[in-house]
Design an enzyme around this catalytic site. Structure first.
Site, PDB file in Angstrom:
ATOM      1  N   ASP A  16       0.809  -1.227   0.000  1.00 55.21           N
ATOM      2  CA  ASP A  16       0.000   0.000   0.000  1.00 55.21           C
ATOM      3  C   ASP A  16       0.845   1.281   0.000  1.00 55.21           C
ATOM      4  O   ASP A  16       0.643   2.169   0.855  1.00 55.21           O
ATOM      5  CB  ASP A  16      -0.920   0.037   1.252  1.00 55.21           C
ATOM      6  CG  ASP A  16      -1.693  -1.246   1.491  1.00 55.21           C
ATOM      7  OD1 ASP A  16      -2.043  -1.920   0.508  1.00 55.21           O
ATOM      8  OD2 ASP A  16      -1.952  -1.568   2.668  1.00 55.21           O
ATOM      9  N   GLU A 222     -11.403  -0.395  -3.153  1.00 57.50           N
ATOM     10  CA  GLU A 222     -10.550   0.192  -2.103  1.00 57.50           C
ATOM     11  C   GLU A 222      -9.366   0.896  -2.773  1.00 57.50           C
ATOM     12  O   GLU A 222      -9.311   1.009  -3.994  1.00 57.50           O
ATOM     13  CB  GLU A 222     -10.061  -0.897  -1.129  1.00 57.50           C
ATOM     14  CG  GLU A 222      -9.179  -1.958  -1.771  1.00 57.50           C
ATOM     15  CD  GLU A 222      -8.815  -3.107  -0.828  1.00 57.50           C
ATOM     16  OE1 GLU A 222      -9.265  -3.149   0.329  1.00 57.50           O
ATOM     17  OE2 GLU A 222      -8.072  -4.003  -1.288  1.00 57.50           O
TER      18      GLU A 222
HETATM   19  O1  FUB Z   1      -2.996  -3.594   3.644  1.00 54.87           O
HETATM   20  C1  FUB Z   1      -4.290  -3.871   4.142  1.00 54.87           C
HETATM   21  C2  FUB Z   1      -5.322  -3.587   3.112  1.00 54.87           C
HETATM   22  O2  FUB Z   1      -5.095  -4.392   1.966  1.00 54.87           O
HETATM   23  C3  FUB Z   1      -5.334  -2.175   2.572  1.00 54.87           C
HETATM   24  O3  FUB Z   1      -5.821  -1.216   3.444  1.00 54.87           O
HETATM   25  C4  FUB Z   1      -6.110  -2.425   1.336  1.00 54.87           C
HETATM   26  O4  FUB Z   1      -6.141  -1.386   0.429  1.00 54.87           O
HETATM   27  C5  FUB Z   1      -5.445  -3.674   0.794  1.00 54.87           C
HETATM   28  O5  FUB Z   1      -4.264  -3.379   0.098  1.00 54.87           O
END
Ligand code: FUB
Length: 322
Positions: A16, A222
């Protein structure tokens, strides 16, 4: 830089990446993946991260400095577990790290921690941002204002809210209904709280119709990111269960954003998450995959590759598995 480059040595797992240039140096704010032993599930319990690091580079091909632990779960008074995606903003000599974490009742919120330097350490506020919910804050500065863009489905809990309020059933809309939208909110002048109620970032198709919840190839899941290129706002995000990084564009920060296409095809691993940043005159995509960990989706490795804006304003698609 000709081909994608892994940014941290094998055996260190980070994901991320939120990249920014501060004082001429490139800083990356990643999640710090660990082997927690928690079985994989749709809630993302296996992403059980406990601290944040900051990385920095002088040149895109040069050595990467790991500034070590800059914020630890045990020092965040309100947080219970799972330090997920974060981002950083700079204002008036202070650096604000915005991060996703579950509270002690297992509800995700967005927290903020403050430092005098981009590499931290960051001092967390005693409480999460009031009225914040879900995950994946992206910090974006525009015309003197600062914004967070956030949200994430499934384990990210966005489906538990409508109109910024928790709802009883907590389900995604039916396939034929409009998809849930990421949110954008202006930050207060002190950067520590929301200045207003979050608004929807609406993504529409070429006919002006909001993308549908059943449109898993294109709808938001997301990993929000915003960048501006040639006066246009580019909102990019992950499609989650179809594993692409896509983008939509608008002449207005508040949209609506018209869906444009795929930036990165699926990588090795379930999640895909990124940032886009200009550094020393070139644009780069920072992202992660699970190739070095042999496909263990909760142990991800950071990568950078060049990103090309084509003359018509579109972004050239990058193959994820290279
Ligand atoms: O790293 C945890 C979660 O996985 C992130 O917040 C999401 O975007 C995904 O990458």
């Amino acid at each position: 830089m000709k081909s994608p480059r892994y940014l941290v040595p094998k055996g260190t797992y980070m994901a991320d990446p939120a990249a920014h240039v501060f004082n001429g140096r490139l800083y990356i704010y990643p999640s710090h993946d660990v082997e927690s032993g928690i079985p994989e599930n749709d809630n993302g319990d296996h992403f059980d991260m406990r601290d944040y690091h900051v990385l920095s580079l002088d040149t895109i091909d040069g050595p990467v400095t790991d500034h070590g632990v800059v914020l630890d779960l045990k020092n965040i008074p309100w947080a219970g577990r799972q330090l997920w995606d974060s981002d950083c903003a700079h204002k008036n000599g202070k650096y604000y790290l915005y991060f996703s974490a579950k509270d002690k009742n297992d509800v995700f919120h967005i927290g903020v921690a403050v430092s005098d330097q981009p590499e931290g350490p960051f001092i967390p506020r005693p409480n999460h941002i009031a009225e914040s919910y879900s995950i994946d804050p992206c910090a974006f500065a525009d015309k003197g204002n600062y914004y967070l863009i956030f949200g994430g489905l499934w384990g990210g809990q966005l489906q538990r809210y409508r109109n910024n309020k928790a709802i009883a059933c907590g389900k995604e809309p039916a396939n034929h209904e409009p998809a849930l939208c990421p949110k954008i909110v202006r930050l207060r002048d002190d950067m520590l709280e929301f200045a207003e109620a979050p608004r929807d970032v609406i993504i529409i198709d070429q006919y002006g119709h909001p993308l549908k919840a059943g449109d898993h190839d294109r709808r938001f899941f997301e990993a929000s990111w915003m960048h501006k290129y040639n006066g246009k706002y580019y909102f990019s995000y992950s499609t989650g269960d179809t594993h692409c990084l896509c983008y939509a564009a608008s002449g207005n920060l508040h949209g609506p954003f018209i869906y444009q296409g795929v930036i990165l095809t699926p990588v090795v691993g379930w999640t895909t998450h990124h940032s886009i940043c200009e550094f020393k005159g070139k644009w780069y995509l920072f992202h992660h995959d699970s190739k070095p960990s042999g496909g263990r989706t909760w142990l991800r490795s950071l990568k950078v590759t060049e990103l090309e804006h084509l003359p018509d304003g579109s972004i050239k698609t990058i193959p994820g598995r290279q």
